[in-house]
Enzyme design. Sequence first.
Site, PDB file in Angstrom:
ATOM      1  N   ARG A  64      -1.485  -5.004  -6.078  1.00 40.11           N
ATOM      2  CA  ARG A  64      -1.164  -6.434  -6.070  1.00 40.11           C
ATOM      3  C   ARG A  64       0.162  -6.619  -6.802  1.00 40.11           C
ATOM      4  NH1 ARG A  64      -5.369  -8.588  -8.779  1.00 40.11           N
ATOM      5  NH2 ARG A  64      -6.655  -8.678  -6.906  1.00 40.11           N
ATOM      6  N   HIS A 105       3.637  -7.378   1.776  1.00 42.55           N
ATOM      7  CA  HIS A 105       3.043  -8.280   2.763  1.00 42.55           C
ATOM      8  C   HIS A 105       2.011  -9.209   2.126  1.00 42.55           C
ATOM      9  CE1 HIS A 105       0.217  -4.864   2.530  1.00 42.55           C
ATOM     10  NE2 HIS A 105      -0.721  -5.747   2.827  1.00 42.55           N
ATOM     11  N   HIS A 122       0.841  -1.193   0.000  1.00 45.29           N
ATOM     12  CA  HIS A 122       0.000   0.000   0.000  1.00 45.29           C
ATOM     13  C   HIS A 122       0.880   1.247   0.000  1.00 45.29           C
ATOM     14  CE1 HIS A 122      -3.113  -2.828   1.013  1.00 45.29           C
ATOM     15  NE2 HIS A 122      -2.589  -3.074   2.198  1.00 45.29           N
ATOM     16  N   GLU A 132      -1.668  -0.276   8.338  1.00 45.15           N
ATOM     17  CA  GLU A 132      -2.612  -1.166   9.015  1.00 45.15           C
ATOM     18  C   GLU A 132      -1.884  -2.017  10.046  1.00 45.15           C
ATOM     19  OE1 GLU A 132      -3.906  -3.081   5.409  1.00 45.15           O
ATOM     20  OE2 GLU A 132      -2.617  -4.832   5.742  1.00 45.15           O
TER      21      GLU A 132
END
Length: 348
Positions: A198, A178, A102, A120
């Site tokens: 992605r 991740h 991200h 996150e």
Amino acid sequence: MSLLYPLRLESSLHETIWGGRRLEHDGWKQLPEDDTAIGESWETEISNRILNGPHAGKTLGTLVAEQGTLLLGEQAVAIFGERFPLLAKFIDANAQLSVQVHPKDGYAAQHEHSKLGKTEYWYILAAEPGASIVHGFEAETTSEEVRQAIQDVTLESLMHAEAVQAGDVVFVPAGTVHAIGAGILLYELQEYSDVTYRMYDYGRLTASGKLRELHIDRSLDVSHYQVSPQIKMRPVVLHSSEQYEERCLVACKYFVSRELNLKTQSVVEDLTTDSCVILTSLGATLTIAYGADFVEHEMLKRGETMILPASLGEYRLQGEGLLLRSYVPSAEDAAWRLWNQENKESSL
């Protein structure tokens, strides 16, 4: 209309190719009666409806538009603007997820039409023996080496796999490559953003026999290529007594998440100030009392989420079990400072 009560939200269930039925099997959610594979339950999606009180039937997004700072809080608005700041999810990874990354806020604002980036964290709720996540790389690498490994479908040889178990807390700052591995159930809290690149999907094909779309250029633009300095966080004990124990699980400028372990019919009193608070029960059954002399109340049970508006003020929690409280912190937040002292590698 004043917004001075805890908001009970419906959950938004999302079917995915990698999901399963564990959210129901483990007693977190009631799923559709068919065999739909549910990968995510979004707890604070802005299209979720309010289920209680005078605002019942409205969506969270509608309330944000109507109430603004009364709901969100001045600190949340200062960091995120007048939009709901944080998205909470339950995630059931029945199969391996793709490798993702991200962007930070600045990149997303420039390249994704003023959207937020995404930092996150994950709280591992259950993990099959041998289950692991991807977090960063085994050794420092370069964008050129990663691009070549993606083309050769050999990126696994560069990525770092970390075994996890229930109770682990994993912080995933923007820019961290991740993936969630198969056999993991977790709770996720993130900046409210849908910007995901992605990077890699192990050469897997869709049901129609095509390779899944990758966002290689953008993912390489935003990735960190160093070894992750810290993967599992060290929660900090904030309070310990016969009544309850409280720990700060993770903290950064976007969110602080605190775990309350309420012992037999414990009572905890607190108040909202400059941020709304997201409450999620990880097994607790409790009453949330509020208003003059705490005469008003709502119930919260396992797998349920509520939002305490910033304007709520004093409230009382009474019950037993495990509960998460998350909010947007001010710079003076004591839990954030203590957490940073114990997790210097991950301080943002």
